[in-house]
Scaffold this motif. Structure first.
Motif, mmCIF file in Angstrom:
data_model
loop_
_atom_site.group_PDB
_atom_site.id
_atom_site.type_symbol
_atom_site.label_atom_id
_atom_site.label_comp_id
_atom_site.label_asym_id
_atom_site.label_seq_id
_atom_site.Cartn_x
_atom_site.Cartn_y
_atom_site.Cartn_z
ATOM 1 N N UNK B 54 -16.870 28.958 87.150
ATOM 2 C CA UNK B 54 -15.590 28.568 87.995
ATOM 3 C C UNK B 54 -14.449 29.463 87.705
ATOM 4 N N UNK B 107 -14.940 34.972 80.632
ATOM 5 C CA UNK B 107 -15.788 34.057 80.442
ATOM 6 C C UNK B 107 -16.651 33.694 81.033
ATOM 7 N N UNK B 111 -23.898 36.171 74.906
ATOM 8 C CA UNK B 111 -23.033 36.725 74.284
ATOM 9 C C UNK B 111 -23.023 37.568 74.427
ATOM 10 N N UNK B 121 -19.340 35.144 72.451
ATOM 11 C CA UNK B 121 -18.852 33.706 73.103
ATOM 12 C C UNK B 121 -18.569 33.265 73.389
ATOM 13 N N UNK B 122 -18.483 32.497 74.864
ATOM 14 C CA UNK B 122 -17.399 31.526 75.528
ATOM 15 C C UNK B 122 -18.580 30.217 75.617
ATOM 16 N N UNK B 123 -17.339 28.865 76.503
ATOM 17 C CA UNK B 123 -17.936 27.938 76.378
ATOM 18 C C UNK B 123 -18.452 27.567 78.013
ATOM 19 N N UNK B 124 -17.991 28.685 78.314
ATOM 20 C CA UNK B 124 -18.498 28.020 79.910
ATOM 21 C C UNK B 124 -18.735 30.007 80.709
ATOM 22 N N UNK B 144 -8.396 31.072 77.457
ATOM 23 C CA UNK B 144 -8.736 32.763 76.710
ATOM 24 C C UNK B 144 -10.011 33.115 77.083
#
Lengths: 168, 165
Positions: B54, B107, B111, B121-124, B144
């Protein structure tokens, strides 16, 4: 150095430990160990998992409100170093811990106190209701000594006295 | 003593034997359920060729596909730079569909270890498009971003970002 709390079990996360997950709305979930992280990934609610602090607090297992918890608080303004303050804090820390453990012990004692009477009451009730399972009611009628002793004796005594009075 | 113990055990086994068939059936179903639950969590890995990311800035691109990681044999991780091709774009943005662009991974779902030994670690998987000099193409960054970008000398992205995790 800031010591964070685990999102799942509320234990302290020391530097270099655990994993943190940043959601897209910038909310940070910190976990003390993979156990907590896995439980989070399984979408478990910490309030429903028995070993977490959240559960224990919710169900009154732990002491929740106490003045000793006031010392440990998140402050966003960094404290300026002062030698005297540090000395006093270091002196106070073991004292506070001692007080807290004493209060926790008292809380635990208080919590455990009520249960003994309740258990005895329940056991008595069960015995009264289920005595026919131990001995058939017909047998009990034949032999009154097999029934619950104290209650029966108390009932019989005044009757016997009355009988004596009648005879006289 | 031993005899009494043995008799106890034997009684226990006989009890279990009686219930055995129904119990085992229940256990297997429970195991399958937990397995499927765990498997639904995909193992997150590097950002490699053909990973679609994204774009979280206002450069005009919506989705890019990684065609090369500039560092690392296995692929790019959080904070690394990639070469990507624009797969989806807004109609009148700076970046057009089909262009080859550079981007910084801000992002990543995989991890990444932090300097103190913990992990983040992030969502996407998200990317901010930059030019060859490392300056961002867009003027805003959404969502973020990790503070590790400072070590990678992407201070401009950090200043544009709203949240720093």
């Amino acid at each position: 150095m800031r010591l964070e709390k685990c999102w799942f079990c509320s234990s302290t996360i020391y530097p270099g430990h655990g994993i943190q997950f940043v959601r897209n709305d910038a909310k940070i979930f910190r976990f003390c160990r993979s156990k907590c992280h896995k439980n989070f990934k399984m979408k478990r609610n910490p309030r429903k998992v028995k070993w977490t602090k959240a559960y224990r607090r919710l169900h009154g297992k732990d002491m929740t409100q106490d003045t000793t918890f006031e010392f440990e608080r998140k402050r966003n303004r960094p404290e300026r170093y002062d030698r005297n303050v540090v000395e006093n804090v270091l002196k106070a820390m073991p004292k506070i811990v001692k007080i807290r453990t004493e209060r926790e012990e008292r809380h635990h004692k208080e919590r455990m106190k009520g249960k003994k009477g309740k258990l005895a009451k329940e056991a008595k009730q069960e015995l009264q209701q289920g005595i026919h399972l131990v001995k058939a009611p017909s047998v009990l009628q034949e032999e009154p000594s097999l029934t619950l002793p104290k209650i029966k004796v108390k009932v019989f005594q005044p009757q016997s006295e009355e009988n004596h009075a009648m005879e006289e | 003593m031993a005899a009494s113990l043995a008799s106890k055990f034997s009684r226990g086994w006989s009890l279990f034997g009686g219930l055995g068939s129904s119990l085992s059936g229940m256990l297997t179903t429970a195991n399958e359920m937990t397995c499927s639950n765990l498997l639904s969590q995909q193992q997150r890995t590097f950002i490699q060729m053909r990973t679609v990311l994204k774009v979280v800035d206002n450069s005009g691109a919506k989705k890019v596909m990684c065609i090369q990681a500039l560092k690392g044999k296995k692929g790019a991780r959080l904070g690394d730079t990639i070469v990507a091709s624009v797969k989806e774009a807004h109609p009148n943005g700076k970046v057009k569909k089909g262009k080859v662009v550079y981007g910084v991974v801000v992002r990543a779902a995989m991890q990444r270890g932090r300097c103190d030994g913990s992990e983040v670690k992030f969502d996407d998987n998200a990317v901010v498009l930059v030019d060859k000099q490392g300056q961002p193409i867009g003027t805003r960054v959404f969502g973020p971003v990790p503070h590790e970008l400072r070590q990678k000398k992407h201070v401009k992205i950090l200043t544009l970002a709203g949240h720093i995790a």
